[in-house]
Each structure stands twice: as C-alpha cells, then as structure tokens.
Motif scaffolding. Structure first.
Motif, short mmCIF file in Angstrom:
data_model
loop_
_atom_site.label_atom_id
_atom_site.label_comp_id
_atom_site.label_asym_id
_atom_site.label_seq_id
_atom_site.Cartn_x
_atom_site.Cartn_y
_atom_site.Cartn_z
N SER A 1 0.86 -1.21 0.14
CA SER A 1 0.27 -0.12 -0.13
C SER A 1 0.78 1.28 -0.16
CB SER A 1 -1.07 -0.05 1.09
OG SER A 1 -1.83 -1.22 1.21
N ILE A 2 2.01 1.32 0.69
CA ILE A 2 2.86 2.31 0.97
C ILE A 2 3.38 2.60 -0.72
CG2 ILE A 2 5.10 3.19 1.71
CD1 ILE A 2 4.15 2.68 4.44
N ILE A 3 3.88 1.61 -1.22
CA ILE A 3 4.66 1.73 -2.69
C ILE A 3 3.54 2.20 -3.43
CG2 ILE A 3 5.52 0.37 -4.42
CD1 ILE A 3 6.58 -1.70 -2.50
N ARG A 4 2.20 1.97 -3.31
CA ARG A 4 1.27 2.37 -4.33
C ARG A 4 0.95 3.97 -3.76
NH1 ARG A 4 -5.17 -0.17 -4.17
NH2 ARG A 4 -6.12 1.26 -5.66
N SER A 5 0.99 4.34 -2.79
CA SER A 5 0.70 5.84 -2.21
C SER A 5 2.02 6.38 -2.75
CB SER A 5 0.66 5.76 -0.76
OG SER A 5 -0.63 5.43 -0.53
N ALA A 6 3.34 6.02 -2.57
CA ALA A 6 4.51 6.83 -3.07
C ALA A 6 4.22 6.96 -4.60
CB ALA A 6 5.70 5.99 -2.65
N ASP A 7 4.00 5.92 -5.35
CA ASP A 7 3.85 5.90 -6.70
C ASP A 7 2.83 7.16 -7.07
OD1 ASP A 7 4.04 5.55 -9.42
OD2 ASP A 7 2.50 3.96 -9.32
N ALA A 8 1.87 7.11 -6.24
CA ALA A 8 0.44 7.95 -6.68
C ALA A 8 0.97 9.40 -6.62
CB ALA A 8 -0.58 7.64 -6.05
N PHE A 9 1.68 9.69 -5.58
CA PHE A 9 2.20 11.08 -5.06
C PHE A 9 3.33 11.47 -5.44
CE2 PHE A 9 -1.27 9.89 -1.71
CZ PHE A 9 -1.89 10.89 -2.18
N GLY A 10 3.86 10.91 -6.52
CA GLY A 10 5.15 11.30 -7.17
C GLY A 10 6.53 11.34 -6.35
N ALA A 11 6.59 10.21 -5.47
CA ALA A 11 7.97 9.80 -5.13
C ALA A 11 8.86 9.16 -6.04
CB ALA A 11 7.88 8.92 -4.02
N HIS A 12 10.13 9.08 -5.91
CA HIS A 12 10.91 8.66 -7.12
C HIS A 12 11.71 7.30 -6.50
CE1 HIS A 12 11.36 12.99 -7.66
NE2 HIS A 12 11.26 12.72 -8.92
N GLY A 13 11.08 6.86 -5.34
CA GLY A 13 11.78 5.50 -4.94
C GLY A 13 11.29 5.30 -3.50
N VAL A 14 11.11 4.06 -3.25
CA VAL A 14 11.12 3.45 -1.54
C VAL A 14 12.37 2.66 -1.45
CG1 VAL A 14 9.39 2.08 -0.50
CG2 VAL A 14 8.50 3.52 -2.21
N LEU A 15 12.70 2.95 0.07
CA LEU A 15 13.58 1.90 0.71
C LEU A 15 12.86 1.14 1.66
CD1 LEU A 15 16.35 4.75 1.05
CD2 LEU A 15 16.16 3.07 -0.90
N VAL A 16 13.43 -0.12 1.82
CA VAL A 16 12.58 -1.09 2.77
C VAL A 16 13.98 -1.35 3.54
CG1 VAL A 16 11.44 -3.03 3.12
CG2 VAL A 16 11.06 -1.87 1.11
N SER A 17 13.83 -0.88 5.20
CA SER A 17 15.00 -1.14 5.80
C SER A 17 14.86 -2.16 7.03
CB SER A 17 15.08 0.05 6.64
OG SER A 17 16.09 0.21 7.62
N GLY A 18 16.10 -2.92 7.04
CA GLY A 18 16.24 -3.70 8.13
C GLY A 18 15.52 -5.14 7.82
N HIS A 19 15.20 -5.91 9.09
CA HIS A 19 14.58 -7.28 8.59
C HIS A 19 13.10 -6.97 8.63
CE1 HIS A 19 13.80 -11.25 9.27
NE2 HIS A 19 13.09 -11.24 10.42
N ALA A 20 12.45 -7.15 7.32
CA ALA A 20 11.32 -6.57 7.09
C ALA A 20 10.54 -7.39 6.13
CB ALA A 20 11.51 -5.18 6.30
#
Length: 273
Positions: free
Chosen positions: A133-152
């Motif tokens: 869902s966060i990746i979808r929102s980041a795409d919708a609102f014009g972000a340039h990328g998503v980082l996923v940190s740690g044991h995730a």
C-alpha cells in the motif's frame, strides 16, 4: 510451449515462490498475476522468466496478445493448478508471470536535477500488505523511490505485489540493511550537490506536517507498524514531524500515515510550482 497437468517439479518450484521467502531470494524470482501488474511489469521492462496460461479456457485478447508479444518461455497449465498458483478458490487467473528480481542497488533510485527528490524509507515493516500500500501511495504522489530497511516484509511477497496494484514495477523499491547505508547514500548525494533532508514521522515531532517545508529534496521515514521508528532512525533524522489526529484513535496505520505525509509533500510542491 510445455504443458503442465500434474504437480511436477516445475510446478512445485513455482508454488514455493508464493510462501517461501528464502526460495524467492535464492531463485531471484517471484510470481505475478493480474492484468495491470503484468502489463506494468512488461512496460517497465522487468525480466520475464516464464509466462504460464490456463489450458482449460479461451484466453482474453489481452492474454493472447501478451503471449504473442513475449519471447519468454511459455507453459500451458490446467485450471486447477493455475488456481493453486493464483491462490484463488474461485476462477483461476488466465495468465501468470514469473519475474526476475532486480538488484538492491541505490543506483536504481533516480535523483532528478530538474525537480526536488522525494523518497520514502519504511523502517522494518512487518505487513506485506502495508508495504504494498505504501509503494502504491508513493507512486501516486510522485515519489522517486521507496527503501525498505532492516529485517522487514518482502516487497516480492504475493501480498505486497497485489497491494501495490502494479506500482512495484513502476517505482524503484530497494531493500537496505539499516539506516547506516541510507545515511551513507544521503552523504554521497550531498557531496554531489543534492541536499537531501531525512524527515521522520513521530507523534512527538517538532512540527505539524502541514507546517513543515517538504518542497526541497526529501527522504521521508516511516516507522514500524508496532513500535514506530527505531532509535537509530530517530537519531539519523534531520527533523521529526507529527500528523495531528483526533477522536479515540491513538495513532494511524503506517500505510495511512505514509499516505498523509506523501500527499502533503505533493500538495506543497504543486502549490509552489
């Protein structure tokens, strides 16, 4: 074209990609279904290792055109087995794609010269659905990328892929071990002239998100669904902002919080353009 009518070794290999993260990682592959996700994966030139289609029914024009246009190996499979791979109890998917996973490389993040960078880092997400869902929102609102940190949670988990509704293929999503690697990347960008600020969300933040300037190059940090940002991430942030809420709710779901702050960043940028 190879026909698969039993749970043979190839079927078992693909089935393992659904629920076994370690096997996805070792194989460097994952399964995708759905018109939009597969279409976007092809549009953004993700590596297709195989296309699997339902032998037991006529294919739609989209599925037939997709198979015709692809040079990837193709496999016809019975509807019963397709339903198992599609994790559906009703109608099986007519087409599945086996895709290769890209390298977790900061080089996949585009830091543009002509506009302010906007990215998001999710600290130790536990829910693949929230991550998607966060990746979808980041795409919708014009972000340039998503980082996923740690044991995730795994971005290539089927639940995440479905929740992203294809945005996973349009928006670079990179797994990183910890805040240390992200801070090193930010320092590198600053040396090259892009002053990226690391802005975290916290209920005790220094300012309301609507009163904080998010128009410059910004990497937003969202905390774990249960515990919020870790101490390491809090200390790494240049600033912490809060989302004012009311009612009986004590906090927002991580995906909702990310959507709020991403929307605010996009709103400020539109207003200033």
């Amino acid at each position: 074209m190879e026909r698969i009518t039993t749970r043979n070794a190839r079927f078992q290999q693909w089935e393992a990609l659904l629920g076994n993260r370690a096997k996805r990682h070792r194989a460097g592959q994952f399964l995708v279904q759905g018109v939009r996700p597969i279409t976007l994966a092809l549009r953004y030139r993700w590596p297709v290792r195989a296309l699997i289609f339902d032998l037991d029914r006529p294919l739609s024009r989209w599925a037939a055109d997709t198979l015709r246009a692809s040079r990837a190996p193709q496999y016809g499979m019975t509807g019963e087995l397709m339903a198992e791979l599609g994790e559906k109890e009703t109608a099986p998917p007519e087409l599945l794609a086996v895709l290769g996973t890209p390298e977790d490389d900061f080089g996949r993040l585009e830091v543009p010269d002509d506009e302010a960078f906007l990215g998001l880092v999710f600290d130790r997400p536990t829910s693949p659905g929230n991550l998607g869902s966060i990746i979808r929102s980041a795409d919708a609102f014009g972000a340039h990328g998503v980082l996923v940190s740690g044991h995730a949670a795994d971005p290539y988990d089927p639940k995440c892929v479905r929740a992203s509704t294809g945005s996973l293929f349009a928006l670079p999503t990179v797994r990183v071990p910890s805040s240390a690697e992200v801070l090193a990347w930010i320092a590198e960008q600053r040396e090259q002239g892009t002053e990226i600020r690391l802005v975290g969300t916290d209920e005790h933040g220094e300012a309301d998100v609507g009163e904080f300037d998010l128009t410059g190059p910004t990497l937003l940090a969202i905390g774990n669904e249960t515990n919020g940002l870790s101490q390491a991430w809090r200390e790494a942030c240049d600033s912490l902002v809060r989302i004012p809420i009311g009612g009986a709710a004590s906090s927002l779901n991580a995906a909702n919080a990310a959507s709020v702050i991403l929307y605010e960043a996009a709103r400020q940028r539109r207003a200033g353009s």
